[in-house]
Design a protein around this motif. Structure first.
Motif, PDB file in Angstrom:
ATOM      1  N   LEU A   5      -0.100  12.361  -2.094  1.00 51.22           N
ATOM      2  CA  LEU A   5       0.143  10.925  -2.114  1.00 51.22           C
ATOM      3  C   LEU A   5       0.826  10.595  -3.432  1.00 51.22           C
ATOM      4  CD1 LEU A   5      -0.118   7.995  -1.159  1.00 51.22           C
ATOM      5  CD2 LEU A   5      -2.481   8.016  -2.008  1.00 51.22           C
ATOM      6  N   LEU A   6       2.060  10.133  -3.349  1.00 53.09           N
ATOM      7  CA  LEU A   6       2.838   9.747  -4.530  1.00 53.09           C
ATOM      8  C   LEU A   6       2.795   8.230  -4.640  1.00 53.09           C
ATOM      9  CD1 LEU A   6       4.855  10.211  -6.849  1.00 53.09           C
ATOM     10  CD2 LEU A   6       6.677  10.279  -5.115  1.00 53.09           C
ATOM     11  N   ILE A   7       2.167   7.747  -5.700  1.00 54.36           N
ATOM     12  CA  ILE A   7       2.062   6.302  -5.923  1.00 54.36           C
ATOM     13  C   ILE A   7       3.021   5.959  -7.057  1.00 54.36           C
ATOM     14  CG2 ILE A   7       0.521   4.366  -6.387  1.00 54.36           C
ATOM     15  CD1 ILE A   7      -1.814   6.215  -5.502  1.00 54.36           C
ATOM     16  N   GLU A   8       4.150   5.362  -6.694  1.00 54.27           N
ATOM     17  CA  GLU A   8       5.251   5.117  -7.629  1.00 54.27           C
ATOM     18  C   GLU A   8       6.000   3.874  -7.190  1.00 54.27           C
ATOM     19  OE1 GLU A   8       7.775   4.836 -10.242  1.00 54.27           O
ATOM     20  OE2 GLU A   8       6.997   6.866 -10.523  1.00 54.27           O
ATOM     21  N   ASP A   9       6.154   2.902  -8.088  1.00 56.01           N
ATOM     22  CA  ASP A   9       6.829   1.660  -7.717  1.00 56.01           C
ATOM     23  C   ASP A   9       8.347   1.725  -7.834  1.00 56.01           C
ATOM     24  OD1 ASP A   9       6.391   1.716 -10.562  1.00 56.01           O
ATOM     25  OD2 ASP A   9       6.904  -0.412 -10.638  1.00 56.01           O
ATOM     26  N   ASN A  10       8.869   2.643  -8.631  1.00 53.05           N
ATOM     27  CA  ASN A  10      10.315   2.746  -8.815  1.00 53.05           C
ATOM     28  C   ASN A  10      10.909   3.525  -7.643  1.00 53.05           C
ATOM     29  OD1 ASN A  10      12.789   4.335  -9.760  1.00 53.05           O
ATOM     30  ND2 ASN A  10      12.606   2.752 -11.337  1.00 53.05           N
ATOM     31  N   GLY A  34      -0.586   0.228  -6.821  1.00 49.62           N
ATOM     32  CA  GLY A  34      -1.911   0.811  -6.914  1.00 49.62           C
ATOM     33  C   GLY A  34      -2.838   0.411  -5.784  1.00 49.62           C
ATOM     34  N   SER A  35      -2.739  -0.822  -5.341  1.00 50.55           N
ATOM     35  CA  SER A  35      -3.588  -1.299  -4.257  1.00 50.55           C
ATOM     36  C   SER A  35      -3.302  -0.550  -2.962  1.00 50.55           C
ATOM     37  CB  SER A  35      -3.376  -2.806  -4.071  1.00 50.55           C
ATOM     38  OG  SER A  35      -4.190  -3.294  -3.051  1.00 50.55           O
ATOM     39  N   GLU A  36      -2.032  -0.424  -2.633  1.00 43.83           N
ATOM     40  CA  GLU A  36      -1.637   0.324  -1.431  1.00 43.83           C
ATOM     41  C   GLU A  36      -2.050   1.789  -1.573  1.00 43.83           C
ATOM     42  OE1 GLU A  36       2.295   1.207   1.324  1.00 43.83           O
ATOM     43  OE2 GLU A  36       2.605   0.743  -0.793  1.00 43.83           O
ATOM     44  N   GLY A  37      -1.909   2.343  -2.774  1.00 40.10           N
ATOM     45  CA  GLY A  37      -2.272   3.736  -3.016  1.00 40.10           C
ATOM     46  C   GLY A  37      -3.749   3.994  -2.789  1.00 40.10           C
ATOM     47  N   VAL A  38      -4.600   3.115  -3.297  1.00 43.92           N
ATOM     48  CA  VAL A  38      -6.049   3.260  -3.112  1.00 43.92           C
ATOM     49  C   VAL A  38      -6.388   3.190  -1.621  1.00 43.92           C
ATOM     50  CG1 VAL A  38      -8.287   2.157  -3.529  1.00 43.92           C
ATOM     51  CG2 VAL A  38      -6.667   2.449  -5.413  1.00 43.92           C
ATOM     52  N   LYS A  39      -5.775   2.256  -0.912  1.00 45.93           N
ATOM     53  CA  LYS A  39      -6.017   2.095   0.529  1.00 45.93           C
ATOM     54  C   LYS A  39      -5.602   3.361   1.285  1.00 45.93           C
ATOM     55  CE  LYS A  39      -4.772  -1.021   4.341  1.00 45.93           C
ATOM     56  NZ  LYS A  39      -3.830  -0.298   5.180  1.00 45.93           N
ATOM     57  N   LEU A  40      -4.392   3.861   1.007  1.00 47.42           N
ATOM     58  CA  LEU A  40      -3.905   5.061   1.694  1.00 47.42           C
ATOM     59  C   LEU A  40      -4.755   6.285   1.363  1.00 47.42           C
ATOM     60  CD1 LEU A  40      -0.011   4.773   1.480  1.00 47.42           C
ATOM     61  CD2 LEU A  40      -1.419   4.809   3.544  1.00 47.42           C
ATOM     62  N   MET A  51       0.048   9.799  -9.647  1.00 52.03           N
ATOM     63  CA  MET A  51      -0.175   8.384  -9.938  1.00 52.03           C
ATOM     64  C   MET A  51       0.684   7.910 -11.106  1.00 52.03           C
ATOM     65  SD  MET A  51      -2.222   5.661  -9.320  1.00 52.03           S
ATOM     66  CE  MET A  51      -3.749   6.264  -8.568  1.00 52.03           C
ATOM     67  N   ASP A  52       1.648   7.042 -10.797  1.00 49.33           N
ATOM     68  CA  ASP A  52       2.336   6.334 -11.865  1.00 49.33           C
ATOM     69  C   ASP A  52       1.298   5.414 -12.507  1.00 49.33           C
ATOM     70  OD1 ASP A  52       4.272   5.179 -13.516  1.00 49.33           O
ATOM     71  OD2 ASP A  52       4.990   3.820 -11.956  1.00 49.33           O
ATOM     72  N   LEU A  53       1.374   5.223 -13.802  1.00 48.76           N
ATOM     73  CA  LEU A  53       0.384   4.378 -14.467  1.00 48.76           C
ATOM     74  C   LEU A  53       0.811   2.923 -14.565  1.00 48.76           C
ATOM     75  CD1 LEU A  53      -0.907   6.826 -17.214  1.00 48.76           C
ATOM     76  CD2 LEU A  53      -1.958   6.255 -15.019  1.00 48.76           C
ATOM     77  N   SER A  54       2.104   2.675 -14.674  1.00 51.62           N
ATOM     78  CA  SER A  54       2.613   1.299 -14.779  1.00 51.62           C
ATOM     79  C   SER A  54       3.005   0.809 -13.390  1.00 51.62           C
ATOM     80  CB  SER A  54       3.815   1.254 -15.717  1.00 51.62           C
ATOM     81  OG  SER A  54       3.446   1.654 -17.003  1.00 51.62           O
ATOM     82  N   LEU A  58      -2.034  -3.466  -8.977  1.00 52.59           N
ATOM     83  CA  LEU A  58      -3.171  -2.736  -9.537  1.00 52.59           C
ATOM     84  C   LEU A  58      -2.586  -1.550 -10.294  1.00 52.59           C
ATOM     85  CD1 LEU A  58      -6.345  -2.513  -9.409  1.00 52.59           C
ATOM     86  CD2 LEU A  58      -5.991  -0.979  -7.461  1.00 52.59           C
ATOM     87  N   ASP A  59      -2.765  -1.518 -11.625  1.00 46.25           N
ATOM     88  CA  ASP A  59      -2.127  -0.444 -12.388  1.00 46.25           C
ATOM     89  C   ASP A  59      -2.787   0.906 -12.105  1.00 46.25           C
ATOM     90  OD1 ASP A  59      -4.298   0.040 -14.254  1.00 46.25           O
ATOM     91  OD2 ASP A  59      -3.593  -1.604 -15.503  1.00 46.25           O
ATOM     92  N   GLY A  60      -2.122   1.957 -12.527  1.00 45.31           N
ATOM     93  CA  GLY A  60      -2.579   3.306 -12.238  1.00 45.31           C
ATOM     94  C   GLY A  60      -3.915   3.656 -12.861  1.00 45.31           C
ATOM     95  N   TRP A  61      -4.199   3.090 -14.024  1.00 46.19           N
ATOM     96  CA  TRP A  61      -5.491   3.356 -14.662  1.00 46.19           C
ATOM     97  C   TRP A  61      -6.628   2.797 -13.801  1.00 46.19           C
ATOM     98  CZ3 TRP A  61      -1.420   1.562 -17.893  1.00 46.19           C
ATOM     99  CH2 TRP A  61      -0.938   2.509 -18.813  1.00 46.19           C
TER     100      TRP A  61
END
Length: 121
Positions: A5-10, A34-40, A51-54, A58-61
């Protein structure tokens, strides 16, 4: 096949890294915040999360804290990916629960080594 799972906004970073990892034989699922990433992560239970942090919403942290705080997703390894290359950023990522940390721009061989390491633990 290993699911990542790649969580990246760019969009450019997400597309480039997705293609490169898919060519290496990984199944890639993406999230844009981050919200979509947690759900998935809860729905799909991937083998690994990048996990991208920025991130927006919902930020990556915080997303990592939520994942590591849930009995359903706490054992999924998380590798932080960030342009924030300061030692304090790395420490903050580990405090949030990340299993490893890598900086952008991504060096594919280095990232693949880190991925293999956390998957084998």
């Amino acid at each position: 096949m290993i699911t990542v799972l790649l969580i990246e906004d760019n969009e450019m970073n997400r597309d480039m890294l997705s293609r490169r990892l898919a060519r290496k034989g990984y199944r890639i699922v993406t999230a844009v915040d981050g919200s979509e990433g947690v759900k998935l992560a809860g729905e799909l239970r991937p083998d690994l999360i990048l996990m991208d942090l920025s991130l927006p919403i919902l930020d990556g942290w915080e997303a990592t804290r939520l994942l590591k705080g849930s009995s359903e997703t706490k054992d999924i390894p998380v590798i932080a990916l960030t342009a924030h290359a300061m030692k304090s950023d790395e420490e903050k990522a580990f405090q949030a629960g990340c299993d490893d940390f890598d900086t952008k721009p991504v060096v594919l061989d280095r990232l693949l080594d880190k991925m293999r390491n956390v998957l084998n633990q």
